[in-house]
Structure formats: structure tokens, C-alpha cells
Write a protein that holds these residues in place. Structure first.
Motif, short mmCIF file in Angstrom:
data_model
loop_
_atom_site.label_atom_id
_atom_site.label_comp_id
_atom_site.label_asym_id
_atom_site.label_seq_id
_atom_site.Cartn_x
_atom_site.Cartn_y
_atom_site.Cartn_z
N GLU A 283 0.81 -1.22 0.00
CA GLU A 283 0.00 0.00 0.00
C GLU A 283 0.84 1.26 0.00
O GLU A 283 0.43 2.29 -0.52
CB GLU A 283 -0.92 0.02 1.24
CG GLU A 283 -2.25 -0.63 1.00
CD GLU A 283 -3.30 -0.17 2.00
OE1 GLU A 283 -3.08 -0.35 3.20
OE2 GLU A 283 -4.33 0.38 1.56
N SER B 136 -8.86 15.27 2.97
CA SER B 136 -7.70 15.03 3.84
C SER B 136 -6.91 13.81 3.41
O SER B 136 -5.77 13.63 3.82
CB SER B 136 -8.17 14.83 5.28
OG SER B 136 -8.81 13.58 5.43
N GLY B 137 -7.52 12.92 2.62
CA GLY B 137 -6.84 11.67 2.27
C GLY B 137 -7.05 10.61 3.32
O GLY B 137 -6.68 9.45 3.14
N GLY B 138 -7.64 10.98 4.44
CA GLY B 138 -7.88 10.01 5.51
C GLY B 138 -9.15 9.21 5.25
O GLY B 138 -9.84 9.42 4.27
N SER B 139 -9.45 8.28 6.17
CA SER B 139 -10.64 7.47 5.95
C SER B 139 -11.13 6.89 7.27
O SER B 139 -10.38 6.82 8.25
CB SER B 139 -10.31 6.30 5.02
OG SER B 139 -9.41 5.43 5.65
N ILE B 140 -12.39 6.49 7.28
CA ILE B 140 -12.90 5.69 8.38
C ILE B 140 -13.35 4.37 7.79
O ILE B 140 -14.21 4.33 6.91
CB ILE B 140 -14.04 6.40 9.13
CG1 ILE B 140 -13.45 7.63 9.84
CG2 ILE B 140 -14.70 5.45 10.13
CD1 ILE B 140 -14.40 8.39 10.70
N LEU B 141 -12.68 3.30 8.19
CA LEU B 141 -12.94 1.99 7.61
C LEU B 141 -13.81 1.21 8.60
O LEU B 141 -13.34 0.77 9.64
CB LEU B 141 -11.62 1.27 7.33
CG LEU B 141 -10.60 2.12 6.54
CD1 LEU B 141 -9.24 1.44 6.51
CD2 LEU B 141 -11.08 2.38 5.12
N SER C 225 -9.02 -4.18 5.94
CA SER C 225 -9.72 -3.00 5.45
C SER C 225 -8.77 -2.16 4.62
O SER C 225 -7.61 -2.00 4.98
CB SER C 225 -10.23 -2.15 6.61
OG SER C 225 -10.86 -2.95 7.58
N ALA D 230 -8.44 1.57 2.15
CA ALA D 230 -9.06 2.81 1.69
C ALA D 230 -8.74 3.01 0.21
O ALA D 230 -7.72 2.53 -0.27
CB ALA D 230 -8.52 3.98 2.51
N ARG E 64 -7.91 5.63 -1.53
CA ARG E 64 -6.77 6.51 -1.80
C ARG E 64 -6.73 7.06 -3.23
O ARG E 64 -5.76 6.88 -3.95
CB ARG E 64 -5.45 5.77 -1.52
CG ARG E 64 -5.37 5.36 -0.08
CD ARG E 64 -3.99 5.00 0.32
NE ARG E 64 -4.02 4.48 1.68
CZ ARG E 64 -3.06 3.83 2.26
NH1 ARG E 64 -1.94 3.59 1.59
NH2 ARG E 64 -3.16 3.41 3.48
#
Lengths: 135, 323
Positions: free
Chosen positions: B28, B91-96, B115, B117, B119
Motif C-alpha cells: 500500500e 484530507s486523504g484520511g478514511s474511516i474503515l 480493510s 481505503a 486513496r
């Protein structure tokens, strides 16, 4: 190219208060991290298994139930047993001051307790991952 | 010191899941020191049945995966799950959160859930999803389920990545069946109607069957024009467990039909082609950004003021990529 910091946020045991952990999840997401949320009422073994499969940098345990002195040692032991000691463990929630020293002694890297501003959480996690270095 | 990837690969071949986890993270992060190992892993994989599961958000994919995995486990097969959720475009972030629906599987040693994201990937898959599949394949998993992000109409990449594609539709979205029939419904090898404990599910099943009968994708035929696979509609309920065993039988039959026909070979070639193009595209994009990042801001300034046009600017930027 570097990857977002991966964080597993866990609610362990009989603790149904998840508003705080959801705010933290959102804060970390907005700071560009990948956040995996386990949902409520997990056991220490479930949390450790998930942390290993997800290969998270940080395992964040949210505790408002007062069971930290039972749950945290179990989690630390399991991480050791499963050769996953390089997981950074951070505890958030309500923990009395006199328990902090013990939790740090068993390997909890940082405690982010009540009144911690969101920016401090982001800063702490980023610093801890940086200090650990590549793995 | 980080463990060398080659060493992780040797451990992976013995089924070490810690090694699997770490290799997925390195894949990743596009770790250059791991690419050669990932190539070796690709070559050592190819045994597992790759099942794609897709559908609109809230159609019950994760809950179905959870049920499906428990049921497949009864036959002793090891199951891997790659669950994909979106990254924030800001933001490029995530909640998985797909794991929340799969908590009953966490203590089973024959199940591995990861999990991922997206991206910035737009086709419903994460960029490294197929590499993660290879890793699990090499670690000895028999069935690997890829759960896509909740899709709209157009995210059909899963069909070019899996051996068997299942499209999940939930009842109560009757009009949507009409609305989306030109997109995602076409890619199904198996149609699944979830939440069949609900009274309106029969209508969704009928709608889908009618649509299939109209000839959008009625059957796959072999060279002698004999149908090899007729796309079925299977109703399931994750609440009661109804239809789950039938879905597994259908999934296995689809695999069987492909393993024993030239169509299967064709499909593998299509998957290989897709994968190669995707990988090349990513490489190209990364190199493009690496070699243009400094100059782009000056160009953007000019383009936004309409002193320069995007066509000329792109041409110039492309001429500068270092290969």
C-alpha cells in the motif's frame, strides 16, 4: 511514497459510550489517517487480532468504564504473545491520575485523557509513529 | 530494523499472517524495496477463487460477507476478505467501518479481514487490493472476497478483477433498478437480492429476472453456442440466513463452469490485462507527479488567468517525464 498512518480505534468490554471515540475517529480522518473502528463491546483478543490483521501503527483504546486496570494488561500481554509488540498503544478516556504510571509501565505509550484537545491527539500519534521509525 | 520483504515472503508461504499483514502495508505504501517480492508473490499465487461483491451503499454487502464467510467456513475452506471503504477527497484520511459487521469472524483462525481505503482510486477498488489478494492466496486462503466501496452506477472495475462478480441489490430501491441497469447490473455473474426477509424483496427479484430475460446479459455461450452460464438471481437474508447456502453453491458452480471452459482462460487474460494497464497507469501517474510537482504551480497560475491553455501545458508537462 509514504502511507497514511493506520489507527485501530477500539471500545473494549462493557462500555457503551462511543460519542468520544467517534469524534476522535473523525479528527484523525480529517488529519489524513486511515481509521479502522471496531464498534462496541469487543474483547481484548478480538481487538488484538484485528490490530494484527490490519497491521495498524497505533492501537487506540477508548475506556470510560473504569476497567482499564483489567483490560489494558490483557491487551499488552496478548500483543506480546502474538509478537506484535511494535504496535503503539494509546489509551483515551477517563483514567484516574494514580493509574497512569502503572499503565505506562506495562507499555502504554501515551494516555490522552479528558480535556485533551483534538489537535494534541493528532500531534501525539504523529510523533509516536515518527519516533518508532519505519518497520 | 525493518524485516526484509524477502524474508516476509518466506514466512508468508508457511501461512504466517503477521507477514501477510506487513507485506500488505508495504504494498500500500508503494515501498520500492518490496516491488520485486510482490512480483514473486504474484507468480506464486493463482490458486484461490476470487469473488467480487459490489452494490450500492447500504445494500447489505458487509453483513452478507459476514454470513457468507461463516457458511463457507463450514466446508473447511479458508476465507480472506478485502473490505474497501472510501478515502476522503480532502484530507486523504478514511474511516474503515466494514469490520464492525464482521465481528463474529475475528476469532476464527481461518478467516483474515483487511480493510483498505481507496486513496484516490475511482473504480470502486483500492489500488493495492489485488496485491493483497495475491498475498492471501500465497498464504493459503481458498476463497478471497473483495468487497468494493458502496458504488454508484459506474464503478465496474471489480468485474475485471474477480473470477466471480456478485452484484447485491436491496429491495425498496425498485426505481433504481431501472435507473442503474445500464451500468453496474450488467457486470453481474450472479445477482443477489439482500434483505429477503422483507416483503417487497420478491418484486426486486422479479424486476431483475425480467431485466435479464430482456436479454441484457442472458447467458455466456461457448464456441458451439451452448450456454455455459446463465446469470441467476439469488435471494438472501442475512437476518435469517435464508439463501446463503444457495448463494455459495451458485458461486462454486460459476467457478466450476469457468475452470472447465475456455471462457475461464479468457477471463484470466482479461484480468491480467486490466492489472497490467492499471499498474502502468499508476507508475506513470506517480512519475508524472514526481517530475512535474515543482513546475505545476507556476503553470496553474497562468492557466487560471487564461494566459495559458491546459492543452499546451499538459503537452509540455508530459514531455518532461523522466522514464
Amino acid at each position: 511514497m509514504s502511507s497514511p498512518i493506520r489507527v485501530l480505534l477500539a471500545k473494549v468490554g462493557l462500555d457503551g459510550h462511543d460519542r468520544g471515540v467517534k469524534v476522535v475517529a473523525r479528527t484523525l480522518r480529517d488529519a489524513g489517517m486511515d481509521v479502522i473502528y471496531t464498534g462496541l463491546h469487543r474483547t481484548p483478543l478480538e481487538v488484538v487480532n484485528a490490530a494484527i490483521q490490519e497491521d495498524v501503527d497505533v492501537l487506540g483504546i477508548s475506556l470510560l468504564s473504569g476497567a482499564h486496570m483489567t483490560i489494558c494488561p490483557k491487551i499488552m500481554d496478548l500483543l506480546k504473545e502474538k509478537d506484535a509488540e511494535d504496535t503503539i498503544v494509546v489509551v483515551g478516556g477517563v483514567v484516574p491520575d494514580e493509574d497512569v504510571a502503572f499503565l505506562k509501565e506495562i507499555g502504554v505509550k501515551e494516555l490522552l485523557l479528558q480535556d485533551t484537545p483534538p489537535a494534541k491527539i493528532v500531534e501525539t500519534l504523529t510523533r509516536l509513529v515518527e519516533e518508532r521509525g519505519p518497520r | 530494523m525493518p524485516t526484509p520483504s524477502a524474508e516476509l515472503f518466506s514466512r508468508l508461504k508457511t501461512g504466517d499472517l503477521r507477514a501477510a499483514s506487513r507485506l500488505m502495508s508495504r504494498a500500500e505504501s508503494h515501498d520500492p524495496a518490496t516491488i520485486a517480492t510482490l512480483g514473486e508473490i504474484y507468480k506464486s499465487a493463482g490458486r484461490a477463487h476470487i469473488v467480487g461483491l459490489t452494490g450500492v451503499p447500504g445494500s447489505g454487502k458487509s453483513t452478507l460477507v459476514s454470513r457468507l464467510v461463516s457458511e463457507i467456513r463450514k466446508s473447511g475452506r479458508k476465507v480472506g476478505v478485502i473490505a474497501i471503504d472510501p478515502s476522503s477527497p480532502f484530507s486523504g484520511g478514511s474511516i474503515l467501518g466494514d469490520r464492525i459487521r464482521m465481528t463474529n469472524l475475528v476469532l476464527d483462525e481461518g478467516v483474515y479481514i483487511r480493510s483498505m481505503a481507496t486513496r484516490g482510486s475511482t473504480g470502486g477498488l483500492a489500488k493495492s487490493a489485488l496485491t493483497a489478494v495475491d498475498i492471501l492466496d500465497t498464504a493459503g486462503f481458498d476463497v478471497i472476497i473483495i468487497e468494493t466501496v458502496g458504488v454508484g452506477q459506474d464503478e465496474v472495475e471489480i468485474a475485471r478483477a474477480s473470477h466471480t462478480t456478485m452484484v447485491v441489490s436491496a429491495p425498496g430501491l425498485g426505481d433504481d433498478v431501472q435507473a442503474i441497469k445500464a451500468g453496474i447490473l450488467e457486470i453481474a455473474d450472479i445477482h443477489v437480492v439482500s434483505k429477503c426477509d422483507r416483503p417487497d424483496s420478491n418484486r426486486t427479484i422479479t424486476d431483475l429476472k425480467t431485466m435479464l430475460a430482456m436479454g441484457i446479459n442472458i447467458s455466456i455461450k461457448d464456441q458451439s453456442n451452448k450456454p455455459v452460464w446463465q446469470v441467476p438471481v439469488v435471494g438472501t437474508s442475512s437476518e435469517t440466513g435464508e439463501g446463503i447456502d444457495k448463494l455459495i453453491t451458485t458461486m462454486d458452480k460459476h467457478r466450476e463452469a469457468h475452470l472447465t471452459s475456455e471462457l475461464g482462460e479468457e477471463r484470466l487474460k482479461r484480468i491480467a490485462e486490466y492489472r497490467t494497464f492499471k499498474t502502468a497507469e499508476d507508475l506513470l501517474r506517480n512519475r508524472f507527479f514526481d517530475s512535474t510537482s515543482e513546475r505545476i504551480s507556476a503553470l496553474v497560475e497562468k492557466i487560471s488567468k487564461r494566459e495559458l491553455d491546459p492543452f499546451t501545458a499538459s503537452d509540455e508537462l508530459l514531455g518532461n517525464i523522466a522514464f
